[in-house]
Design a protein around this motif. Structure first.
Motif, PDB file in Angstrom:
ATOM      1  N   ASN A  61      -8.396   0.528  -0.051  1.00  0.00           N
ATOM      2  CA  ASN A  61      -7.079   0.349  -0.651  1.00  0.00           C
ATOM      3  C   ASN A  61      -7.071   0.704  -2.135  1.00  0.00           C
ATOM      4  O   ASN A  61      -8.093   0.595  -2.806  1.00  0.00           O
ATOM      5  CB  ASN A  61      -6.653  -1.101  -0.500  1.00  0.00           C
ATOM      6  CG  ASN A  61      -5.693  -1.276   0.655  1.00  0.00           C
ATOM      7  OD1 ASN A  61      -4.825  -0.442   0.865  1.00  0.00           O
ATOM      8  ND2 ASN A  61      -5.851  -2.347   1.401  1.00  0.00           N
TER       9      ASN A  61
ATOM     10  N   ARG B  22      -6.490  -6.957   0.316  1.00  0.00           N
ATOM     11  CA  ARG B  22      -5.854  -6.420  -0.886  1.00  0.00           C
ATOM     12  C   ARG B  22      -5.517  -7.489  -1.919  1.00  0.00           C
ATOM     13  O   ARG B  22      -5.721  -7.316  -3.122  1.00  0.00           O
ATOM     14  CB  ARG B  22      -4.569  -5.711  -0.412  1.00  0.00           C
ATOM     15  CG  ARG B  22      -3.821  -4.976  -1.452  1.00  0.00           C
ATOM     16  CD  ARG B  22      -2.560  -4.391  -0.828  1.00  0.00           C
ATOM     17  NE  ARG B  22      -1.826  -3.675  -1.838  1.00  0.00           N
ATOM     18  CZ  ARG B  22      -1.987  -2.398  -2.106  1.00  0.00           C
ATOM     19  NH1 ARG B  22      -2.846  -1.691  -1.403  1.00  0.00           N
ATOM     20  NH2 ARG B  22      -1.310  -1.803  -3.068  1.00  0.00           N
TER      21      ARG B  22
ATOM     22  N   TRP C 241      -9.387  -5.535   4.834  1.00  0.00           N
ATOM     23  CA  TRP C 241      -9.820  -5.207   3.471  1.00  0.00           C
ATOM     24  C   TRP C 241      -9.599  -6.373   2.513  1.00  0.00           C
ATOM     25  O   TRP C 241     -10.502  -6.797   1.820  1.00  0.00           O
ATOM     26  CB  TRP C 241      -9.105  -3.952   2.944  1.00  0.00           C
ATOM     27  CG  TRP C 241      -9.807  -3.377   1.760  1.00  0.00           C
ATOM     28  CD1 TRP C 241     -10.967  -2.658   1.769  1.00  0.00           C
ATOM     29  CD2 TRP C 241      -9.423  -3.500   0.382  1.00  0.00           C
ATOM     30  NE1 TRP C 241     -11.335  -2.326   0.488  1.00  0.00           N
ATOM     31  CE2 TRP C 241     -10.403  -2.814  -0.382  1.00  0.00           C
ATOM     32  CE3 TRP C 241      -8.354  -4.105  -0.272  1.00  0.00           C
ATOM     33  CZ2 TRP C 241     -10.325  -2.729  -1.770  1.00  0.00           C
ATOM     34  CZ3 TRP C 241      -8.283  -4.016  -1.649  1.00  0.00           C
ATOM     35  CH2 TRP C 241      -9.270  -3.325  -2.388  1.00  0.00           C
TER      36      TRP C 241
ATOM     37  N   LYS D  36       0.838  -1.201   0.000  1.00  0.00           N
ATOM     38  CA  LYS D  36       0.000   0.000   0.000  1.00  0.00           C
ATOM     39  C   LYS D  36       0.881   1.263   0.000  1.00  0.00           C
ATOM     40  O   LYS D  36       0.630   2.210  -0.752  1.00  0.00           O
ATOM     41  CB  LYS D  36      -0.885   0.002   1.250  1.00  0.00           C
ATOM     42  CG  LYS D  36      -1.691   1.264   1.425  1.00  0.00           C
ATOM     43  CD  LYS D  36      -2.530   1.185   2.663  1.00  0.00           C
ATOM     44  CE  LYS D  36      -3.342   2.460   2.797  1.00  0.00           C
ATOM     45  NZ  LYS D  36      -4.559   2.228   3.572  1.00  0.00           N
TER      46      LYS D  36
ATOM     47  N   GLU E 154      -4.327  -0.258   9.786  1.00  0.00           N
ATOM     48  CA  GLU E 154      -4.372  -1.315   8.757  1.00  0.00           C
ATOM     49  C   GLU E 154      -4.789  -2.684   9.283  1.00  0.00           C
ATOM     50  O   GLU E 154      -5.098  -3.588   8.509  1.00  0.00           O
ATOM     51  CB  GLU E 154      -3.023  -1.491   8.033  1.00  0.00           C
ATOM     52  CG  GLU E 154      -2.472  -0.254   7.391  1.00  0.00           C
ATOM     53  CD  GLU E 154      -3.201   0.149   6.124  1.00  0.00           C
ATOM     54  OE1 GLU E 154      -3.474  -0.711   5.276  1.00  0.00           O
ATOM     55  OE2 GLU E 154      -3.523   1.349   5.998  1.00  0.00           O
TER      56      GLU E 154
ATOM     57  N   LEU F  64      -9.776   1.364   6.535  1.00  0.00           N
ATOM     58  CA  LEU F  64      -9.886   0.723   5.215  1.00  0.00           C
ATOM     59  C   LEU F  64     -11.317   0.338   4.882  1.00  0.00           C
ATOM     60  O   LEU F  64     -11.669   0.167   3.716  1.00  0.00           O
ATOM     61  CB  LEU F  64      -9.052  -0.559   5.201  1.00  0.00           C
ATOM     62  CG  LEU F  64      -7.547  -0.390   5.291  1.00  0.00           C
ATOM     63  CD1 LEU F  64      -6.894  -1.707   5.638  1.00  0.00           C
ATOM     64  CD2 LEU F  64      -7.024   0.133   3.971  1.00  0.00           C
TER      65      LEU F  64
END
Lengths: 274, 337
Positions: free
Chosen positions: B148, B252, B250, B20, B103, B126
């Protein structure tokens, strides 16, 4: 060429249980079972390797895990098959380890509680939960299921006993850890569960598809005809008692005419009724 | 003149936070006078980090080189010792505005005290699920949700043509990310001729699953063995069961897999409904049986798999990752009136 995995039967049987165990081993030999039996006991049992049982923690059946980890795992086999003393062999089991599928443990899953609860909601359902309160470890079935799901069981939740179970040697550490962790999780909620519930949890955490481990999926291997499970005219877990299993758990209550001491062990069995 | 932006964290190719930071720096380096603030000389000397930062002209400084009386912005991203090391406090004392993005789904050591002491000017989340997890802690603190962002060009779409059907997953090698039954889970899906690919695998993972015999179908790769995009392009399905004690804030890697055309099959109870539409771009599963149904359906119907993979890639590329919109969200989140 791969050699087939090895296994032995084992149990802990002292006092009146030793007599049952002697009968179990004799029935196995009569049925043509030549696998080794390793019994922790207080007397010599013919046809089995007998070891002096030590004084260990008997509360909540923890001795099963203690003996497994500290003693039985030292025997050089790939798998260990626990038998309750009140078990008999009708015939030699065929391909006993197949019931494991890819899992390192097999505990016959006897009642799909999630399905039973769902069916109970339907007026036409085949099963109703007769007394939903104070059934398992002082919990309702819903609370019992919640305990399992909160501890990570994502699949339908099952009830099982520990009269017959198999564990792979390499998984002993993990199985004991899971069983004890589950016990600690329950304790954190002021609930006392025994090693049987811990093994049931370990089974459900270490398999992917619980249907493979349902007792009905392996009826040629093991069944329980324990009279104390299921009430008169009531629901028998997963359609047990087919009469075609190689290994039969008869239940000491039936054998001993309802001996109270022996029955104490099974006070946490669920009660179902039509 | 550009505003100062000090990003506390290390850009990298492994793990959600590091990747990120990498993407964020590429997105913002022309809009801010950017500095990368790291905890130790080791990070400054890391060849990969150095190459990346030099390429963008971003200086890499140690935390204690933070200029005093600065009027810029400090952005802390997932630095474990951000509070206990006194970094957050020094930032405030230097006059910078502090924006913090945890995060994870758990609180860092010292984070609660920092909130109480008013060190954090704005907190970033997020997802709603992450915001909810921190609702009590950050009550009264200015907060923004920024999902993200991934640079789609980093994960090109590839039409699959594996000789052997391949399922797998990519994550950091953290045992908590894997379910207790992981190898059994893959093997009992019921695929006959299959390859299982997992990146990343390490000693800890080996220990956790030492009870299992991994056969020739398995390929267990160490971290960074294969570049993420190339690894994901090698999978037909991204099958991602997670440990019960872990919640993805999240996810990613799921979006990265989608960009490459890999169909995601993921667990319920996380944030994946914000990443794709169930049944259209992939599947969100509650039980093993749900996973099995999805995997077998996609295995047996190559055209459905191709169509879903294409839709997943298009959705990620055009709907999830709108570069201009996302950049503006970040600029807004880093602006104080």
């Amino acid at each position: 060429m791969n050699t087939p995995p090895t296994y032995c039967y084992w149990s802990v049987a002292t006092g009146p249980y030793a007599e049952f165990m002697a009968r179990c081993v004799a029935s196995a030999r009569a049925a043509g079972v030549f696998k080794e039996f390793h019994i922790l006991t207080d007397r010599s049992i013919e046809g089995a390797e007998s070891y002096e049982a030590f004084e260990v923690e008997m509360t909540d059946q923890l001795y099963k895990l203690i003996y497994l980890k500290a003693a039985i795992s030292k025997l050089n086999f790939d798998y260990y098959v626990w038998l309750d003393a009140d078990t008999i062999f009708r015939r030699s089991p065929r391909n006993l380890l197949a019931c494991l599928s890819r899992s390192p443990i097999h505990v016959p899953l006897e009642v799909n509680l999630t399905a039973a609860i769902t069916a109970a909601k339907s007026p036409h359902g085949p099963v109703r939960v007769d007394q939903p309160q104070e059934i398992l470890y002082g919990l309702s079935i819903r609370q019992y299921m919640e305990l399992f799901t909160s501890a990570g069981v994502n699949n339908p939740v099952y009830w099982s006993r520990s009269a017959f179970w198999i564990v792979r040697r390499t998984a002993i550490e993990r199985v004991c850890e899971l069983a004890l962790r589950f016990r600690a999780t329950a304790k954190g909620r002021c609930i006392t569960v025994d090693a049987t519930a811990g093994l049931s949890y370990a089974m459900q955490m270490l398999c992917a598809d619980p249907c493979i481990h349902e007792a009905t999926a392996n009826t040629d291997l093991w069944e329980s005809v324990d009279a104390r499970v299921g009430k008169p005219g009531g629901f028998h877990p997963c359609g047990m008692a087919t009469g075609c299993s190689a290994i039969v758990h008869e239940g000491s209550g039936k054998q001993r005419g309802g001996n109270e001491k022996l029955n104490e062990e099974n006070q946490h069995e669920p009660i179902f009724a039509n | 003149m550009l505003n100062d932006l000090f990003i506390f964290g290390v850009p990298g190719k492994l793990g959600g936070a590091a990747t990120k930071i990498r993407d964020l720096m590429r997105m913002l380096f022309k809009d801010y006078d950017l500095s990368c603030m790291v905890a130790s000389v080791g990070f400054q000397k890391d060849a990969e980090v150095k190459r990346f930062l030099d390429g963008l002209g971003i200086p890499c400084r140690l935390r204690n080189e933070l200029p005093s009386a600065s009027d810029g912005i400090a952005l802390g991203i997932c630095e474990l010792d951000f509070f206990t090391s006194g970094t957050a406090r020094r930032i405030k004392e230097s006059g910078l505005k502090l924006v913090w993005s945890n995060e994870m789904m758990w609180e860092f050591k010292g984070e609660a005290e920092a909130v109480k002491d008013g060190l954090i000017d704005r907190v970033l989340f997020l997802s709603e699920i992450q915001q909810q997890a921190f609702a009590k802690l950050y009550e009264g603190v200015d907060q923004v949700i920024i999902r993200n962002h991934i640079t789609p060009e980093d994960f090109p779409f590839v039409e699959r043509s594996n000789p052997t059907f391949t399922i797998g997953r990519l994550s950091r090698p953290d045992p908590v990310k894997f379910p207790t039954n992981f190898p059994v889970f893959y093997e009992e899906l019921g695929l006959d001729d299959v390859k299982f690919r997992v990146q990343a695998w390490n000693k800890e993972m080996e220990k956790k699953f030492s009870w299992h015999r991994f056969d020739a179908r398995w390929e267990l790769l160490p971290p960074n063995k294969i570049p993420a995009a190339k690894f994901l392009q090698s999978l037909d399905l991204f099958v991602y069961p997670l440990g019960h004690e872990f919640v993805e804030s999240w996810g990613r890697v799921v979006a990265e897999a989608m960009l490459t055309g890999c169909v995601p099959i993921v667990p319920a109870g996380h944030q994946f409904h914000n990443v794709f539409r169930h049944g259209e771009h992939g599947f969100i599963c509650k039980t093993f049986s749900d996973y099995q149904d999805a995997v077998l359906e996609l295995h047996d119907h190559a055209s459905l798999r191709r169509e879903m993979g294409r839709k997943a890639a298009d959705y990620a590329r055009h709907d999830l990752f709108d570069h201009a919109k996302h950049k503006q969200m970040w600029i807004d989140a880093l602006t104080f009136n």
